[in-house]
Design a protein around this motif. Structure first.
Motif, PDB file in Angstrom:
ATOM      1  N   HIS A  73       0.850  -1.185   0.000  1.00  0.00           N
ATOM      2  CA  HIS A  73       0.000   0.000   0.000  1.00  0.00           C
ATOM      3  C   HIS A  73       0.888   1.239   0.000  1.00  0.00           C
ATOM      4  CE1 HIS A  73      -3.729  -2.257   0.740  1.00  0.00           C
ATOM      5  NE2 HIS A  73      -2.980  -3.026   1.502  1.00  0.00           N
ATOM      6  N   LYS A  74       0.280   2.397  -0.038  1.00  0.00           N
ATOM      7  CA  LYS A  74       1.050   3.634  -0.134  1.00  0.00           C
ATOM      8  C   LYS A  74       1.858   3.906   1.117  1.00  0.00           C
ATOM      9  CE  LYS A  74       0.556   8.600  -0.985  1.00  0.00           C
ATOM     10  NZ  LYS A  74      -0.390   9.707  -1.268  1.00  0.00           N
ATOM     11  N   ASP A  75       1.274   3.754   2.293  1.00  0.00           N
ATOM     12  CA  ASP A  75       1.938   4.134   3.540  1.00  0.00           C
ATOM     13  C   ASP A  75       2.397   2.948   4.371  1.00  0.00           C
ATOM     14  OD1 ASP A  75       1.488   6.913   3.066  1.00  0.00           O
ATOM     15  OD2 ASP A  75      -0.593   6.637   3.684  1.00  0.00           O
ATOM     16  N   VAL A  76       1.669   1.838   4.322  1.00  0.00           N
ATOM     17  CA  VAL A  76       1.994   0.686   5.161  1.00  0.00           C
ATOM     18  C   VAL A  76       1.892  -0.584   4.327  1.00  0.00           C
ATOM     19  CG1 VAL A  76       1.338  -0.680   7.183  1.00  0.00           C
ATOM     20  CG2 VAL A  76       1.184   1.805   7.268  1.00  0.00           C
ATOM     21  N   HIS A  77       2.915  -1.436   4.398  1.00  0.00           N
ATOM     22  CA  HIS A  77       2.888  -2.757   3.764  1.00  0.00           C
ATOM     23  C   HIS A  77       2.516  -3.796   4.821  1.00  0.00           C
ATOM     24  CE1 HIS A  77       4.371  -0.967   0.253  1.00  0.00           C
ATOM     25  NE2 HIS A  77       5.665  -1.195   0.376  1.00  0.00           N
ATOM     26  N   MET A  78       1.581  -4.675   4.481  1.00  0.00           N
ATOM     27  CA  MET A  78       1.235  -5.771   5.368  1.00  0.00           C
ATOM     28  C   MET A  78       2.007  -7.011   4.934  1.00  0.00           C
ATOM     29  SD  MET A  78      -0.312  -6.985   7.965  1.00  0.00           S
ATOM     30  CE  MET A  78      -1.461  -5.654   8.378  1.00  0.00           C
ATOM     31  N   ALA A  79       2.780  -7.598   5.849  1.00  0.00           N
ATOM     32  CA  ALA A  79       3.617  -8.759   5.541  1.00  0.00           C
ATOM     33  C   ALA A  79       3.113  -9.982   6.285  1.00  0.00           C
ATOM     34  CB  ALA A  79       5.072  -8.476   5.918  1.00  0.00           C
ATOM     35  N   ALA A  80       3.360 -11.141   5.686  1.00  0.00           N
ATOM     36  CA  ALA A  80       3.010 -12.431   6.294  1.00  0.00           C
ATOM     37  C   ALA A  80       4.158 -13.399   6.069  1.00  0.00           C
ATOM     38  CB  ALA A  80       1.719 -12.984   5.691  1.00  0.00           C
ATOM     39  N   VAL A  81       4.399 -14.251   7.056  1.00  0.00           N
ATOM     40  CA  VAL A  81       5.418 -15.293   6.957  1.00  0.00           C
ATOM     41  C   VAL A  81       4.725 -16.637   7.113  1.00  0.00           C
ATOM     42  CG1 VAL A  81       7.526 -16.258   7.940  1.00  0.00           C
ATOM     43  CG2 VAL A  81       7.202 -13.786   7.883  1.00  0.00           C
ATOM     44  N   ILE A  82       5.013 -17.556   6.188  1.00  0.00           N
ATOM     45  CA  ILE A  82       4.434 -18.892   6.258  1.00  0.00           C
ATOM     46  C   ILE A  82       5.555 -19.936   6.177  1.00  0.00           C
ATOM     47  CG2 ILE A  82       2.305 -18.121   5.140  1.00  0.00           C
ATOM     48  CD1 ILE A  82       3.244 -19.558   2.600  1.00  0.00           C
ATOM     49  N   THR A  83       5.243 -21.131   6.602  1.00  0.00           N
ATOM     50  CA  THR A  83       6.212 -22.226   6.521  1.00  0.00           C
ATOM     51  C   THR A  83       6.194 -22.837   5.122  1.00  0.00           C
ATOM     52  OG1 THR A  83       4.625 -23.922   7.188  1.00  0.00           O
ATOM     53  CG2 THR A  83       5.783 -22.726   8.949  1.00  0.00           C
TER      54      THR A  83
END
Length: 362
Positions: free
Chosen positions: A25-35
């Motif tokens: 996104h413009k101001d905040v990136h949402m991250a996810a970690v998976i196995t």
């Protein structure tokens, strides 16, 4: 409220491989970690700054070894993050946004999209994309050029008369040469020395004309740089009929910097939104326009087709023949766009599959 994907605590094991997914996104990136089996370890948001990128990667590496990442919108909001991850030795794959049917089934949230991006890499739906080659240079120069708009030449009648003194084209409309001359004359007007409306009008014309000249210089400089970058990676592209720097830049940006992302010409046509879509019903057998794909690339192909329809007699003859066969003019143009996509694909893959002469010499 949509349900967030489950997150579980995990002890860091550097020998374990994990995958990173990012919904940009413009101001905040949402991250996810998976196995490696697809289980969600955690999701978290990070600001779109250099420090935020460092924190994002450090957080992901706390769960294990990160070699691959899936990122949405690598050509826009995710471009800076993509370059940073490449610099850290991570293979970045471009991930399409989830389709509407999947969102209706599972809901919509940034965390869900980030998990979907990581799982797209895991199952092989996403393909690797570079962000540091000539195509990225073209994309950045195009981004700098796009916001420029023509400033209208307007003002009270006396000032207009002096500015346009020198002739006009058909129906009293000045042609490009006369407009250019009028703009340069306005740029040489003297600055306002009082607050009289006529002086204010003259000063406004002077200011606008100088702004137009300055923006024109910027546009010409960017066009030259875009042309040089195109020649460096796809010199045959500008040799095709109707293809200019802007249309070539849009098509190159859509295709990306690595050719293996396009398996054949049909995939490139689908990427540009010109692959035929079945619209048959009953006894009526027909195909319609494709409303998907990269719309800027689709617009570039449309511009090329319009130029050929205007200047190329063979193209006009082709459309006329299609119309006589029972197709509509729009269907004929759809066929032309598909044909041009085939030409573009061949130009891109031919150039990229052979190394430059300078590289192979010696």
């Amino acid at each position: 409220m949509t349900q967030q994907p489950p997150a579980r605590h995990h002890t860091a094991h550097q020998h374990e491989q994990v995958l990173l997914g990012v919904d940009t996104h413009k101001d905040v990136h949402m991250a996810a970690v998976i196995t490696s089996t697809g289980a969600v370890l955690d999701t978290r948001g990070f600001p779109t700054t250099r420090q935020g990128y460092r924190r994002l990667l450090a957080w992901a590496r706390a769960f294990g070894r990160v070699d691959r990442a899936g990122v949405e919108c690598t050509g826009s909001y995710g471009a800076a993050l993509t370059r940073y991850l490449h610099g850290e030795g991570i293979t970045v794959t471009e991930v399409n946004q989830p389709d509407k049917a999947a969102r209706r089934r599972h809901g919509k949230s940034d965390a869900i999209d980030a998990v979907a991006a990581a799982r797209a890499v895991l199952c092989g739906r996403a393909t690797a994309k570079t962000a540091d080659g000539p195509v990225e240079t073209i994309r950045l120069f195009t981004m700098a050029k796009t916001p420029r708009r023509q400033v209208p030449l307007d003002g009270p009648q006396p000032a207009q008369g002096r500015a346009r003194d020198g002739g006009s084209g058909a129906a009293g409309v000045p042609d490009r040469t006369e407009q250019s001359q009028a703009i340069r004359r306005c740029a040489q007007l003297s600055a306002a020395r009082n607050s009289h409306p006529q002086a204010a009008s003259r000063h406004t014309l002077r200011t606008l004309a100088r702004r137009i000249l300055h923006l024109t210089e910027e546009i010409n400089d960017l066009t030259d740089r875009i042309t040089t970058a195109i020649d460096a990676c796809a010199p045959q592209l500008l040799g095709l009929y109707g293809v200019g720097p802007d249309t070539a830049a849009a098509l190159l940006t859509a295709a990306g910097g690595n050719p293996h992302r396009m398996t054949n010409e049909a995939s490139f046509a689908a990427l540009c939104g010109v692959s035929p879509v079945e619209a048959s019903s009953g006894k009526v057998q027909r195909r319609r326009l494709n409303r998907g794909g990269d719309r800027r690339a689709n617009s570039a192909l449309c511009t090329i087709v319009i130029a050929r329809l205007r200047w190329d007699t063979r193209t006009r003859a082709y459309v006329d023949r299609r119309v006589r066969e029972g197709k509509t003019r729009r269907e004929g143009i759809r066929c032309l766009k598909r044909y041009v996509a085939r030409e573009i694909y061949r130009a891109l893959t031919t150039v990229r599959s052979n190394p430059p002469a300078s590289a192979s010499a010696g």
